[in-house]
Write an enzyme that holds these catalytic residues in place. Structure first.
Site, PDB file in Angstrom:
ATOM      1  N   SER A 144      47.270  36.625  45.512  1.00 51.18           N
ATOM      2  CA  SER A 144      48.369  35.934  45.162  1.00 51.18           C
ATOM      3  C   SER A 144      48.567  36.348  43.482  1.00 51.18           C
ATOM      4  O   SER A 144      49.710  36.038  43.215  1.00 51.18           O
ATOM      5  CB  SER A 144      48.496  34.567  45.420  1.00 51.18           C
ATOM      6  OG  SER A 144      48.968  34.347  46.757  1.00 51.18           O
ATOM      7  N   LYS A 150      53.152  29.125  36.795  1.00 53.40           N
ATOM      8  CA  LYS A 150      53.451  29.046  38.085  1.00 53.40           C
ATOM      9  C   LYS A 150      53.868  27.666  38.745  1.00 53.40           C
ATOM     10  O   LYS A 150      53.024  26.479  38.200  1.00 53.40           O
ATOM     11  CB  LYS A 150      52.170  29.637  39.201  1.00 53.40           C
ATOM     12  CG  LYS A 150      52.540  29.776  40.547  1.00 53.40           C
ATOM     13  CD  LYS A 150      51.292  30.256  41.341  1.00 53.40           C
ATOM     14  CE  LYS A 150      51.606  30.662  42.829  1.00 53.40           C
ATOM     15  NZ  LYS A 150      50.470  31.214  43.388  1.00 53.40           N
ATOM     16  N   SER A 194      51.735  35.120  46.393  1.00 49.54           N
ATOM     17  CA  SER A 194      52.932  34.374  46.186  1.00 49.54           C
ATOM     18  C   SER A 194      53.118  33.967  44.730  1.00 49.54           C
ATOM     19  O   SER A 194      54.140  33.383  44.493  1.00 49.54           O
ATOM     20  CB  SER A 194      51.824  33.136  46.631  1.00 49.54           C
ATOM     21  OG  SER A 194      50.884  32.562  45.809  1.00 49.54           O
TER      22      SER A 194
END
Lengths: 487, 101
Positions: free
Chosen positions: A180, A81, A156
């Site tokens: 997320s 990420k 996210s």
């Protein structure tokens, strides 16, 4: 061999690479090729650096040639990420304010996976500063769900979930503040785990809400998440909130669930839960029972207050954490020729996105003079009640099971102009971080539109072992995690 | 105390934007006034809870202060620390004048 590798798990890849039946370079090339083919239609990755990936793979191959132990993740490609720092590499947190930022250091979790032999394959798309549930708040480009490109992948950590779902990486790192990791895992039909708060170091993770943020694994199988978690978990002197407790070898600890007491909270099956999601999750719970678990009704009466408490806590903390983006120390600068305040306000106005501004505003408001007690302290008190619900439930049960999300993946554009509706879509994932406990989402079926459904299992503080065992047992009895997306 | 609630008007939005150093356009001010009011209305749900006997909980696992030995160790070079600064001069960050006169 390349075909075999493309659908192999991390456990299998590491075994093949360490055993010499394929090189880390060949593995990396297979996945880079897949990225080349499908990244443009999904936008899972923001940055791919083939040369760097291949040079990392070569280092593993050289280690093996020298007869050294290449580590438990030997040659396993990993998507990271973009909230996690890598020295000298782009690390944007999905924000234009960090478009050109190159960190002078590497996040502890990244350092650990590299030392374990993993090969970084790219950095994944995300909602700006991890604020969002659809990846539509990325400062760069939207990300698309590989099961249906008109739908959101969740957020996210949307890019990390898509990377795994679409076969661009066998495993990924994400971060979870209110869901997320688990919500995009559910939307994309993969496995994703939020460990206990403090189980994994956050040194080098872009901060959103520090009392909630936690780094965790995404993968196709629970066994891969267990393997990855064993590598990244543990104390880090650079993160004083990381816990000193010893780390289990989660993979070898995966065990039988005979006699496991599974709590089923009525509040997780109430109004707002889609009927097809409810049916798939009830069937999943029945599967656990068939395997020897006993079902126990539990109550989490403060669930209806979780989103409100979460909004207060997470936005207050984010307003403080994001004060660092000031156009002075690092990140870009815009405007502000008339003094320092204009510099701050102009830079933040032009380079932060709308969702981030909204949360900074709300967080600043609830902390402001005259509202602190009525909002911020009230939120913290509600948080204690939410944690108490779990403590009481865990006196009677070993894990708590329910849906990860109230619906399957929603359409892009469906909620982006209604922030409250977006926040409410996280209703089932938000409690675990408020209580600090570990939670996993695994695929448990499909809707009639062939969209994946996620099954959530939560456990006691630091009891990742039991959560992973229950999830692995479920996958042992089902094949939903093996379904390939149409892309 | 708990009864003291306010919807957010544009004036409050401007005040809060000033506190957090955000320059908003007129459109954004109106949008945020409406959206933040919606969210706060929803948050008011918490008033249904009697929390008079409940202590606030700031973090789920209450960790005592963590100390390490106060021994010097290596850190970033000045050039590394400044490498990402949008403007710098010599070994310093450069900003517009802070003091008047």
């Amino acid at each position: 061999m390349a075909e075999e590798v493309a659908s192999a798990t991390a456990v299998e890849i590491a075994r093949m690479v360490a055993g010499g039946s394929i090189s880390a370079r060949e593995v990396a090339l297979t996945f880079l090729d897949r990225i080349e083919k499908v990244n443009s239609s999904t936008n899972a990755f923001l940055h791919v650096n083939q040369d760097w990936s291949l040079s990392c793979a070569d280092l593993i191959d050289q280690k093996i040639a020298r007869g050294e132990n290449p580590g438990p993740l030997a040659g396993v490609p990993i998507a990271i990420k973009d909230a996690l720092c890598i020295e000298g590499a782009p690390t944007t947190c999905g924000s234009r304010i960090l478009e050109d930022y190159r960190p002078p250091y590497t996040a502890t979790v990244v350092r650990r996976v590299l030392e374990a032999g993993a090969v970084p394959i790219g950095k994944t798309n995300m909602d700006e500063f991890a604020m969002g549930s659809s990846n539509e708040s990325s400062g760069f480009r939207k990300c698309f769900n590989p099961w249906d490109l008109s739908r959101a992948p969740g957020g996210s950590s949307g890019g990390s979930a898509v990377a795994v779902a679409a076969g661009m990486a066998p495993v990924a790192l994400g971060s979870d503040t209110g869901g997320s990791i688990r919500q995009p895992a559910a939307f994309c039909g993969v496995t994703g785990m939020k460990p206990t708060w403090g189980r994994v170091s956050r040194y080098g993770l872009g901060a959103f809400a520090s009392s909630l943020d936690q780094v965790g694994p995404l993968s196709r199988t629970v066994e891969d998440s267990a393997l990855l978690l064993s590598v990244i978990a543990g104390h880090d002197e650079r993160d004083s909130t990381s816990l000193p407790d010893p780390v289990d070898d989660y993979r070898s600890a995966l065990g039988s669930i005979k006699g496991l007491r599974v709590g089923v909270p009525a509040e997780y099956f109430g109004e707002g839960l889609d009927g097809e999601v409810a049916a798939a999750v009830r069937a999943a719970i029945a599967t656990l029972e068939e395997m020897g678990a006993s079902l126990v009704e539990v109550s989490l009466p403060h669930l209806p207050y979780a989103v409100a408490a979460y909004c207060i806590v997470s936005m207050a903390e984010s307003s403080s954490n994001l004060a660092r983006y000031d156009g002075v120390h690092y990140g870009a600068r815009k405007g502000g020729t008339r003094g320092i305040d204009e510099l701050y306000a102009g830079t933040r106005a032009q380079l932060l996105g709308r969702e981030v501004k909204r949360r900074i505003m709300l967080g600043t408001f609830v902390l402001s003079s005259g509202y602190y007690d009525a909002y911020y302290l009230k939120g913290l008190k509600a948080r204690r009640l939410i944690r108490r619900d779990f403590e009481e439930a865990f006196e009677k049960v070993d894990v708590i099971a329910g849906p990860t999300t109230p619906t399957a993946a929603f359409r892009i554009g469906e909620k982006i102009n209604d922030p409250l509706a977006m926040y409410l879509s996280d209703i089932f994932t938000i409690s675990a971080p408020l209580a600090g406990i570990p939670a996993i989402s695994v695929p448990c079926g499909f809707t009639s539109e062939r969209l994946p459904v996620g099954f959530q299992i939560m456990g006691r503080l630091l009891d990742e072992k039991t959560v992973l065992s229950a999830a692995a047992a479920f996958q042992g009895a089902t094949d939903f995690h093996e379904a390939a997306c149409p892309l | 105390m708990a009864g003291e609630r306010a919807g957010i008007d544009v004036g409050t939005v401007r005040y809060v934007a000033g506190l957090c150093r955000l320059e908003l356009t007129g459109d954004e001010e109106e949008l945020f006034a409406a959206q933040l009011s919606d969210i706060l209305n929803y948050i008011d749900k918490l008033n249904e809870l009697d929390t008079s006997e409940v202590e606030p909980l700031a973090q789920a696992i209450e960790i005592p202060n963590v100390f390490r030995d106060d021994a010097p160790r290596g850190s970033l070079e000045v050039s590394e620390a400044l490498a990402n600064a949008p403007e710098k001069t010599g070994g310093f960050y450069k900003v517009p004048a802070v003091l008047e006169g």
